[in-house]
Write a protein that holds these residues in place. Structure first.
Motif, PDB file in Angstrom:
ATOM      1  N   THR A 204       5.994 112.384  23.115  1.00 10.90           N
ATOM      2  CA  THR A 204       6.144 111.048  23.683  1.00 10.90           C
ATOM      3  C   THR A 204       5.262 110.083  22.914  1.00 10.90           C
ATOM      4  O   THR A 204       4.070 110.311  22.775  1.00 10.90           O
ATOM      5  CB  THR A 204       5.722 111.076  25.167  1.00 10.90           C
ATOM      6  OG1 THR A 204       6.698 111.804  25.904  1.00 10.90           O
ATOM      7  CG2 THR A 204       5.630 109.679  25.745  1.00 10.90           C
TER       8      THR A 204
ATOM      9  N   ILE B  63       4.379 106.147  23.017  1.00 10.77           N
ATOM     10  CA  ILE B  63       4.580 104.844  23.656  1.00 10.77           C
ATOM     11  C   ILE B  63       3.671 103.844  22.939  1.00 10.77           C
ATOM     12  O   ILE B  63       2.448 103.969  22.968  1.00 10.77           O
ATOM     13  CB  ILE B  63       4.256 104.906  25.163  1.00 10.77           C
ATOM     14  CG1 ILE B  63       5.041 106.032  25.841  1.00 10.77           C
ATOM     15  CG2 ILE B  63       4.571 103.556  25.809  1.00 10.77           C
ATOM     16  CD1 ILE B  63       4.727 106.233  27.316  1.00 10.77           C
TER      17      ILE B  63
ATOM     18  N   GLY C  56      10.844 101.457  28.485  1.00  6.15           N
ATOM     19  CA  GLY C  56      10.724 102.205  29.735  1.00  6.15           C
ATOM     20  C   GLY C  56      10.162 101.285  30.811  1.00  6.15           C
ATOM     21  O   GLY C  56       9.502 100.284  30.512  1.00  6.15           O
TER      22      GLY C  56
ATOM     23  N   PRO D 198      13.359 110.342  32.983  1.00  5.80           N
ATOM     24  CA  PRO D 198      13.668 109.036  33.562  1.00  5.80           C
ATOM     25  C   PRO D 198      15.180 108.804  33.626  1.00  5.80           C
ATOM     26  O   PRO D 198      15.932 109.360  32.842  1.00  5.80           O
ATOM     27  CB  PRO D 198      13.031 108.049  32.577  1.00  5.80           C
ATOM     28  CG  PRO D 198      12.154 108.837  31.701  1.00  5.80           C
ATOM     29  CD  PRO D 198      12.611 110.247  31.728  1.00  5.80           C
TER      30      PRO D 198
ATOM     31  N   LYS E 274      14.689 103.094  30.407  1.00  5.52           N
ATOM     32  CA  LYS E 274      14.326 104.390  31.016  1.00  5.52           C
ATOM     33  C   LYS E 274      13.449 104.101  32.225  1.00  5.52           C
ATOM     34  O   LYS E 274      12.394 103.471  32.085  1.00  5.52           O
ATOM     35  CB  LYS E 274      13.557 105.247  30.020  1.00  5.52           C
ATOM     36  CG  LYS E 274      14.411 105.730  28.865  1.00  5.52           C
ATOM     37  CD  LYS E 274      13.610 106.637  27.956  1.00  5.52           C
ATOM     38  CE  LYS E 274      14.485 107.169  26.847  1.00  5.52           C
ATOM     39  NZ  LYS E 274      13.704 107.918  25.856  1.00  5.52           N
TER      40      LYS E 274
ATOM     41  N   THR F 195       6.298 113.248  31.733  1.00  5.73           N
ATOM     42  CA  THR F 195       7.615 112.629  31.729  1.00  5.73           C
ATOM     43  C   THR F 195       8.115 112.540  30.297  1.00  5.73           C
ATOM     44  O   THR F 195       7.359 112.210  29.388  1.00  5.73           O
ATOM     45  CB  THR F 195       7.517 111.213  32.341  1.00  5.73           C
ATOM     46  OG1 THR F 195       7.159 111.355  33.696  1.00  5.73           O
ATOM     47  CG2 THR F 195       8.830 110.471  32.247  1.00  5.73           C
TER      48      THR F 195
ATOM     49  N   TRP G 284       9.430 110.569  28.140  1.00  7.20           N
ATOM     50  CA  TRP G 284       9.747 109.173  27.819  1.00  7.20           C
ATOM     51  C   TRP G 284      10.347 109.045  26.414  1.00  7.20           C
ATOM     52  O   TRP G 284      10.949 108.026  26.084  1.00  7.20           O
ATOM     53  CB  TRP G 284       8.485 108.296  27.889  1.00  7.20           C
ATOM     54  CG  TRP G 284       7.946 108.065  29.262  1.00  7.20           C
ATOM     55  CD1 TRP G 284       6.796 108.592  29.792  1.00  7.20           C
ATOM     56  CD2 TRP G 284       8.492 107.229  30.300  1.00  7.20           C
ATOM     57  NE1 TRP G 284       6.615 108.143  31.083  1.00  7.20           N
ATOM     58  CE2 TRP G 284       7.641 107.308  31.412  1.00  7.20           C
ATOM     59  CE3 TRP G 284       9.639 106.425  30.398  1.00  7.20           C
ATOM     60  CZ2 TRP G 284       7.880 106.615  32.603  1.00  7.20           C
ATOM     61  CZ3 TRP G 284       9.877 105.742  31.580  1.00  7.20           C
ATOM     62  CH2 TRP G 284       9.006 105.847  32.665  1.00  7.20           C
TER      63      TRP G 284
ATOM     64  N   LEU H  12       6.459 100.230  27.391  1.00  6.12           N
ATOM     65  CA  LEU H  12       6.575 100.751  28.755  1.00  6.12           C
ATOM     66  C   LEU H  12       6.011  99.662  29.674  1.00  6.12           C
ATOM     67  O   LEU H  12       4.838  99.292  29.584  1.00  6.12           O
ATOM     68  CB  LEU H  12       5.785 102.051  28.927  1.00  6.12           C
ATOM     69  CG  LEU H  12       5.808 102.621  30.356  1.00  6.12           C
ATOM     70  CD1 LEU H  12       7.214 103.061  30.755  1.00  6.12           C
ATOM     71  CD2 LEU H  12       4.860 103.816  30.491  1.00  6.12           C
TER      72      LEU H  12
END
Ligand code: ADP
Length: 339
Positions: A87, A89, A123, A157, A164, A196, A198, A204
């Motif tokens: 992930t 982000i 997200g 998600p 998401k 999660t 993502w 996000l």
């Protein structure tokens, strides 16, 4: 030592998956002998109750078959061998307000969709435990949430309009109030962040609960936010609550930069007159932003269309060109303010 070997031999007769015994499969972490008792530590990912029971029965049976007569204690530890794809982000941004009902979730929703329209991977995490309204605003209330988000123990998600989405609202049935205590909420929110899938996100957006409280403090400690977006109306009461929120975000130990403030429900137009009607006062947010040295990101009018679309579960930026342009402009302002 001979006893340990004998126990290992016994465990080689316990099979669970792929015709591999539990020693080969690496499920047996440690075999110990303590106070005349055999202790077997197993490392499993998400075993069901039925699975655990069967395993314990098979192990006991197999050890007895080898004529080992010591009592057995089996300790099962959970491991997360279900790896989350990496992930990444890039920017985590929180949307906050002093008061509830000023349009924080509406704005979080439309900023998230605006970012998608601008070509970003986005997200949206609904952390508003007091009134999680993101499922309603994206019309995902009726999804079979449990099966979607608990795949392999990892949250997946829901994707709607390219965003998401995870919401604390997925964990409560329609109309139920959340009576969770702080640590429980923090645990779920931590799972939302770290367990999660993502995938790769440019942004996000986190919809925070209104006000200032324990949840905010733990989230601010837990998550490295790039910045905060504040939402308020120009009403004095709303602004005095935002003032407290500003104070919280500026506490040295948890400092997060405030990217700017948005004035929502700024004005509306009546049928009778072309004049704008400033229901909550003129320029309250703008003056506040100057006083507090916070960037003024823009204003959003009070429009029936915005309310209708929230209720329909279709973000208004997808349906109305003028409103879309207002949100895109504000979103561009936010991006320029990112550190
Ligand atoms: P909060 O997240 O701050 O509690 P919401 O985003 O849930 O607030 O908004 C509260 C209500 O106000 C919702 O019904 C929403 O549709 C409506 N609303 C929000 N912003 C506007 C606006 N600019 N014009 C009209 N209605 C709005």
């Amino acid at each position: 030592m001979i006893l340990k070997k004998k126990i290992e031999e016994a465990l080689k007769n316990v099979f669970i998956i792929d015709n591999k015994n539990i020693i080969e499969s690496g499920f047996v972490k440690k075999i110990d002998f303590l106070n005349q008792k055999i202790i077997i530590y197993l490392n499993l990912s998400n075993p069901t109750m039925h699975f655990k029971k069967k395993l314990i029965k098979d192990i006991n049976h197999s050890i007895k078959n080898k004529n080992i007569l010591y009592p057995i204690c089996i300790k099962i530890e959970m491991k997360s061998n279900t790896k989350i794809k990496k992930t990444i982000i890039k920017n985590i941004i929180a949307v906050a307000s002093g008061k509830g009902g000023v349009g924080k979730s509406t704005i979080a929703t439309n900023i998230a969709v605006s970012l998608v329209l601008m070509g970003f991977n986005v997200g949206l995490l609904d952390a508003d435990i007091y009134g999680p309204s993101i499922p309603l605003m994206f019309n995902i209330e009726d999804e079979n949430i449990q099966t979607i988000i608990h795949k392999n123990g990892i949250m997946n998600p829901i994707i709607r309009y390219g965003v998401k989405i995870l919401s604390i609202g997925f964990f409560i049935k329609n109309g139920q109030a959340i009576v969770w205590r702080g640590p429980m909420v923090t645990k779920v929110l931590r799972q939302f962040m770290h367990e999660t899938d993502w995938g790769e996100l440019d942004f996000l957006i986190v919809d925070l609960p209104p006000g200032t409280g324990d949840i905010h403090l733990s989230l601010l400690q837990e998550i490295s936010f790039k910045g905060i977006i504040l939402v308020s109306t120009s009403q004095k009461i709303a602004l005095s609550d935002v003032n407290r929120a500003v104070g919280m975000f500026r506490i040295k130990s948890i400092y997060v930069p405030i990217l700017g403030i948005i004035e929502n429900m700024s004005y509306f137009l009546t049928k009778e007159s072309k004049d704008k009607c400033y229901l909550f006062g003129i320029d309250g947010v703008k003056n506040f932003s100057k006083k507090m040295d916070i960037f003024f990101l823009g204003k959003i009018p009070f429009l029936q269309k915005i309310r209708e679309n929230s209720d329909l579960g279709i973000p208004v930026v997808l349906e109305n060109e003028n409103i879309k342009n207002i949100f895109i402009k504000i979103t561009k302002n936010i991006i320029t303010k990112l550190p």
